[in-house]
Design an enzyme around this catalytic site. Structure first.
Site, PDB file in Angstrom:
ATOM      1  N   ASP A   1       0.837  -1.199   0.000  1.00  0.00           N
ATOM      2  CA  ASP A   1       0.000   0.000   0.000  1.00  0.00           C
ATOM      3  C   ASP A   1       0.879   1.259   0.000  1.00  0.00           C
ATOM      4  O   ASP A   1       0.370   2.378  -0.029  1.00  0.00           O
ATOM      5  CB  ASP A   1      -1.024  -0.009   1.140  1.00  0.00           C
ATOM      6  CG  ASP A   1      -0.384   0.025   2.515  1.00  0.00           C
ATOM      7  OD1 ASP A   1       0.852  -0.110   2.606  1.00  0.00           O
ATOM      8  OD2 ASP A   1      -1.129   0.190   3.504  1.00  0.00           O
ATOM      9  N   SER A   2       2.210   1.054  -0.011  1.00  0.00           N
ATOM     10  CA  SER A   2       3.132   2.163  -0.296  1.00  0.00           C
ATOM     11  C   SER A   2       2.789   2.753  -1.663  1.00  0.00           C
ATOM     12  O   SER A   2       3.190   3.878  -1.985  1.00  0.00           O
ATOM     13  CB  SER A   2       4.588   1.680  -0.270  1.00  0.00           C
ATOM     14  OG  SER A   2       4.746   0.503  -1.032  1.00  0.00           O
TER      15      SER A   2
ATOM     16  N   ASP B   1      -1.297  -6.088  -0.562  1.00  0.00           N
ATOM     17  CA  ASP B   1      -1.362  -5.472   0.767  1.00  0.00           C
ATOM     18  C   ASP B   1      -2.797  -5.019   1.045  1.00  0.00           C
ATOM     19  O   ASP B   1      -3.372  -4.254   0.255  1.00  0.00           O
ATOM     20  CB  ASP B   1      -0.434  -4.241   0.757  1.00  0.00           C
ATOM     21  CG  ASP B   1       0.236  -4.015   2.082  1.00  0.00           C
ATOM     22  OD1 ASP B   1      -0.032  -4.757   3.040  1.00  0.00           O
ATOM     23  OD2 ASP B   1       1.069  -3.085   2.144  1.00  0.00           O
TER      24      ASP B   1
ATOM     25  N   LYS C   1      -1.170  -9.399   2.607  1.00  0.00           N
ATOM     26  CA  LYS C   1      -0.418  -8.962   3.782  1.00  0.00           C
ATOM     27  C   LYS C   1      -1.302  -8.025   4.571  1.00  0.00           C
ATOM     28  O   LYS C   1      -2.070  -7.252   3.980  1.00  0.00           O
ATOM     29  CB  LYS C   1       0.872  -8.243   3.368  1.00  0.00           C
ATOM     30  CG  LYS C   1       1.646  -7.683   4.553  1.00  0.00           C
ATOM     31  CD  LYS C   1       3.004  -7.166   4.143  1.00  0.00           C
ATOM     32  CE  LYS C   1       3.017  -5.730   3.688  1.00  0.00           C
ATOM     33  NZ  LYS C   1       2.496  -4.731   4.643  1.00  0.00           N
TER      34      LYS C   1
ATOM     35  N   GLU D   1      -1.320  -5.526   8.424  1.00  0.00           N
ATOM     36  CA  GLU D   1      -0.538  -5.002   9.537  1.00  0.00           C
ATOM     37  C   GLU D   1      -1.211  -5.310  10.876  1.00  0.00           C
ATOM     38  O   GLU D   1      -2.431  -5.270  10.979  1.00  0.00           O
ATOM     39  CB  GLU D   1      -0.397  -3.469   9.395  1.00  0.00           C
ATOM     40  CG  GLU D   1       0.356  -3.058   8.145  1.00  0.00           C
ATOM     41  CD  GLU D   1       0.481  -1.546   7.996  1.00  0.00           C
ATOM     42  OE1 GLU D   1       0.099  -0.797   8.927  1.00  0.00           O
ATOM     43  OE2 GLU D   1       0.969  -1.106   6.940  1.00  0.00           O
TER      44      GLU D   1
ATOM     45  N   GLU E   1       9.193  -4.370  10.495  1.00  0.00           N
ATOM     46  CA  GLU E   1       9.589  -3.047   9.968  1.00  0.00           C
ATOM     47  C   GLU E   1      10.140  -2.165  11.083  1.00  0.00           C
ATOM     48  O   GLU E   1       9.487  -1.978  12.128  1.00  0.00           O
ATOM     49  CB  GLU E   1       8.380  -2.364   9.287  1.00  0.00           C
ATOM     50  CG  GLU E   1       8.744  -0.974   8.759  1.00  0.00           C
ATOM     51  CD  GLU E   1       7.806  -0.426   7.696  1.00  0.00           C
ATOM     52  OE1 GLU E   1       6.905  -1.167   7.228  1.00  0.00           O
ATOM     53  OE2 GLU E   1       7.976   0.751   7.330  1.00  0.00           O
TER      54      GLU E   1
HETATM   55  O1  KIV Z   1       3.526  -1.065   1.612  1.00  0.00           O
HETATM   56  C1  KIV Z   1       4.642  -1.586   1.510  1.00  0.00           C
HETATM   57  O2  KIV Z   1       5.351  -1.417   0.507  1.00  0.00           O
HETATM   58  C2  KIV Z   1       5.105  -2.422   2.613  1.00  0.00           C
HETATM   59  C3  KIV Z   1       6.498  -2.927   2.572  1.00  0.00           C
HETATM   60  C4  KIV Z   1       7.489  -1.863   2.639  1.00  0.00           C
HETATM   61  C5  KIV Z   1       6.748  -3.986   3.566  1.00  0.00           C
HETATM   62  O3  KIV Z   1       4.364  -2.676   3.513  1.00  0.00           O
END
Ligand code: KIV
Length: 286
Positions: free
Chosen positions: A51-52, A90, A120, A122, A189
């Site tokens: 989600d970056s 994510d 993924k 959090e 992280e």
């Molecule tokens: O959103 C993302 O890119 C991430 C990674 C940096 C682990 O969560």
């Protein structure tokens, strides 16, 4: 240049075997088809549509505004470029926190609509029951603890987590809870290397570090950071393997110069053979 092998699709068992043998796991982010093809061909183990995306591809100030629709759209594009690596999507903020049912439904969308191999999310102990439900639905889950950007404000900002005994103990408990809930791997992280080492030794699943030192079972970076494409800011734990933004700027300057002075397009970038047609058109227009 090192020879890149690996044509067989990466499986969860491959990652577990790497943890057992001590061979490191590699993961990078992608948000579009072109970059996904480059990453997949490199021999990388895991492609993460993080989600970056929100910050490096969509220009938001944080990952919080990212929506399910945006994630599914970009995961689908990346999917079309990935044939071999494991593809993880994510889960965006509020797509898994409201209820377990909603979390299962949204996690399923990453598989059904975008063709991801897993998701993924959090969170530590608090998220363990949700992870368990998603895993029970047959969806592979990667956990993510330490600095969790979706809730960074509640954590006191983007800073290293687990520096004191109490918070280090809590992170160790979180790691165990996520592993016990059935996650297949765990992102760590921004935590001290020594803490990442203990977690990596204690949990049975592979740990993948970002700003968590060398003892994790694998490493992940945001691709746009490590190739120097995202210039707004660079976290201190990022190593820049290339500096592409100035190279792209150079190419743009050359393009503008050549178009302006008529050097582009030359004959090699133009289609010939229309001379007779031109004569005919000229004659007709007289
Ligand atoms: O959103 C993302 O890119 C991430 C990674 C940096 C682990 O969560």
């Amino acid at each position: 240049m090192k020879e890149k092998k690996a044509s067989k699709a990466v499986t969860l068992a491959d990652l577990q075997n790497k943890k057992a043998s001590g061979e490191k796991i590699t993961m990078l982010t992608a948000y579009d088809y072109s970059m996904a093809r480059v990453l997949d061909a490199s021999g990388l183990d895991i492609v993460l549509v993080g989600d970056s995306l929100g910050m490096v591809a969509l220009g938001y100030d944080s990952t919080v505004p990212v929506t399910m629709e945006e994630m599914i759209h970009h995961c689908s594009a990346v999917r079309r470029g990935v044939n071999r690596a494991l593809l993880i999507g994510d889960m965006p903020y509020l797509s898994y926190q409201v209820s377990k049912n909603e979390a299962v439904r949204n996690a399923g969308m990453f598989l059904k609509k975008a063709g991801c191999h897993g998701v993924k999310l959090e969170g530590g102990s608090d998220m363990a029951p949700t992870i368990e439900r998603i895993v029970k639905a047959g969806i592979s889950v990667m956990g993510h603890i330490g600095l969790t950007p979706q809730t960074a404000i509640a954590l006191g900002g983007y800073k290293v987590q687990g520096r004191d005994l109490e918070s280090a103990r809590k992170l160790l408990e979180d790691a165990k809870a996520v592993a016990d809930a059935g996650a297949f791997s765990l992102v760590l992280e921004c935590i001290p290397s020594a803490l990442a080492k203990i977690i990596t030794e204690i949990v049975p699943i592979p740990t993948i570090g970002i700003g968590a030192g060398p003892y994790c079972d694998g490493q992940v970076l945001v691709t746009n950071d490590m190739v120097g494409l995202f210039e707004k800011f660079t976290p201190s734990f990022v190593k820049r393997y290339a500096n592409l933004a100035p190279k792209i700027k150079e190419a743009l300057d050359d393009f503008i110069d050549e178009v302006t002075n008529g050097a582009f397009p030359g004959p090699e970038h133009s289609f010939g053979g229309g001379e007779e047609l031109l004569e005919e058109l000229k004659a007709k227009n007289k």
